[in-house]
Design a protein around this motif. Sequence first.
Motif, short mmCIF file in Angstrom:
data_model
loop_
_atom_site.label_atom_id
_atom_site.label_comp_id
_atom_site.label_asym_id
_atom_site.label_seq_id
_atom_site.Cartn_x
_atom_site.Cartn_y
_atom_site.Cartn_z
N ALA A 139 0.84 -1.20 0.00
CA ALA A 139 0.00 0.00 0.00
C ALA A 139 0.88 1.26 0.00
O ALA A 139 0.44 2.31 -0.46
CB ALA A 139 -0.93 0.00 1.22
N CYS A 140 2.11 1.16 0.51
CA CYS A 140 3.00 2.32 0.62
C CYS A 140 4.29 2.19 -0.18
O CYS A 140 4.98 3.18 -0.41
CB CYS A 140 3.36 2.56 2.08
N HIS A 141 4.66 0.96 -0.57
CA HIS A 141 5.93 0.73 -1.26
C HIS A 141 5.70 -0.02 -2.57
O HIS A 141 4.84 -0.90 -2.64
CB HIS A 141 6.87 -0.12 -0.40
N LYS A 142 6.48 0.33 -3.57
CA LYS A 142 6.54 -0.42 -4.82
C LYS A 142 7.99 -0.83 -5.05
O LYS A 142 8.89 -0.29 -4.42
CB LYS A 142 6.07 0.45 -6.00
N VAL A 143 8.19 -1.75 -5.94
CA VAL A 143 9.55 -2.25 -6.19
C VAL A 143 10.44 -1.15 -6.75
O VAL A 143 11.54 -0.93 -6.25
CB VAL A 143 9.54 -3.46 -7.15
N ASP A 144 9.97 -0.45 -7.77
CA ASP A 144 10.89 0.46 -8.46
C ASP A 144 10.41 1.90 -8.57
O ASP A 144 10.97 2.68 -9.34
CB ASP A 144 11.21 -0.09 -9.84
N GLU A 145 9.38 2.26 -7.82
CA GLU A 145 8.99 3.67 -7.80
C GLU A 145 8.45 4.06 -6.44
O GLU A 145 7.84 3.25 -5.74
CB GLU A 145 8.01 3.99 -8.93
N ARG A 146 8.72 5.28 -6.08
CA ARG A 146 8.30 5.83 -4.79
C ARG A 146 6.78 5.96 -4.77
O ARG A 146 6.18 6.40 -5.74
CB ARG A 146 8.96 7.20 -4.62
N LEU A 147 6.18 5.59 -3.66
CA LEU A 147 4.73 5.74 -3.49
C LEU A 147 4.56 6.64 -2.28
O LEU A 147 4.90 7.82 -2.34
CB LEU A 147 4.09 4.36 -3.31
N VAL A 148 4.09 6.11 -1.16
CA VAL A 148 4.05 6.87 0.09
C VAL A 148 5.44 6.84 0.73
O VAL A 148 5.94 7.84 1.22
CB VAL A 148 2.99 6.29 1.06
N GLY A 149 6.05 5.67 0.68
CA GLY A 149 7.40 5.49 1.20
C GLY A 149 8.36 5.22 0.06
O GLY A 149 7.96 5.22 -1.11
N ILE A 185 10.89 -2.57 10.35
CA ILE A 185 9.63 -3.14 9.87
C ILE A 185 8.72 -3.42 11.06
O ILE A 185 7.52 -3.13 11.04
CB ILE A 185 9.86 -4.42 9.05
N ILE A 186 9.28 -3.98 12.12
CA ILE A 186 8.49 -4.35 13.30
C ILE A 186 8.05 -3.12 14.10
O ILE A 186 6.89 -3.00 14.48
CB ILE A 186 9.28 -5.33 14.19
N GLU A 187 8.98 -2.19 14.33
CA GLU A 187 8.69 -1.04 15.19
C GLU A 187 8.15 0.19 14.45
O GLU A 187 7.62 1.10 15.06
CB GLU A 187 9.96 -0.63 15.95
N GLY A 188 8.32 0.21 13.12
CA GLY A 188 7.96 1.40 12.36
C GLY A 188 9.09 2.41 12.43
O GLY A 188 10.12 2.16 13.03
N GLY A 189 8.89 3.56 11.81
CA GLY A 189 9.93 4.57 11.84
C GLY A 189 9.50 5.83 11.13
O GLY A 189 8.45 5.89 10.49
N GLN A 190 10.36 6.84 11.23
CA GLN A 190 10.07 8.11 10.60
C GLN A 190 11.36 8.92 10.48
O GLN A 190 12.24 8.83 11.33
CB GLN A 190 9.04 8.89 11.43
N GLY A 191 11.45 9.72 9.43
CA GLY A 191 12.54 10.66 9.31
C GLY A 191 13.63 10.31 8.33
O GLY A 191 14.28 11.19 7.81
N VAL A 192 13.87 9.04 8.06
CA VAL A 192 14.94 8.66 7.14
C VAL A 192 14.56 8.99 5.69
O VAL A 192 15.38 9.47 4.91
CB VAL A 192 15.28 7.16 7.27
N TRP A 193 13.30 8.78 5.34
CA TRP A 193 12.82 8.98 3.97
C TRP A 193 11.82 10.13 3.87
O TRP A 193 11.15 10.29 2.87
CB TRP A 193 12.18 7.69 3.45
N GLY A 194 11.68 10.90 4.90
CA GLY A 194 10.72 12.00 4.92
C GLY A 194 9.94 11.99 6.22
O GLY A 194 10.25 11.22 7.14
N GLU A 195 8.93 12.82 6.27
CA GLU A 195 8.17 12.97 7.51
C GLU A 195 7.00 11.99 7.67
O GLU A 195 6.42 11.89 8.73
CB GLU A 195 7.65 14.41 7.63
#
Length: 139
Positions: free
Chosen positions: A70-80, A102-112
């Motif tokens: 829902a947020c990631h694709k193989v070769d193009e940016r989506l939400v993440g 993946i387990i804990e989630g995260g924020q900041g490395v790829w945007g807000e």
Amino acid sequence: MKKIVLTTALLSVVLTACSGKKEAEAVSAAAETNIMLEEPKPVDSSAIASAAASPEEEGLKLIEGTDCLACHKVDERLVGPSYQEVADKYTDADADLLAQKIIEGGQGVWGEVPMAPHTGMSKDNAKLMVKYILSLKKG
């Protein structure tokens, strides 16, 4: 085996024609039992091993079974980020870190936009997913 089946079928027809139905059913049941009791043929274990999914294939199946796409694709940016971007940024040495993200989630490395945690996922399954993602690294 074909001879046994043909002989049994012929015997069933003869018994049905010459005698009562019960005897024919008994012969037919005995024939079915004989067929089921035959020794199984040996299985080539190397064929089984090659048919087993690789860790990367298992990782892809896990990804396809979750909400990741829902947020990631193989070769193009989506939400993440795309999986390709992640593979290009990280190495195998980062597998534990990525599995934990993946387990804990995260924020900041790829945007807000935060990545949702997947707290019910095992570390082993998260590592399989990471293995698939890192396998996409270009040259």
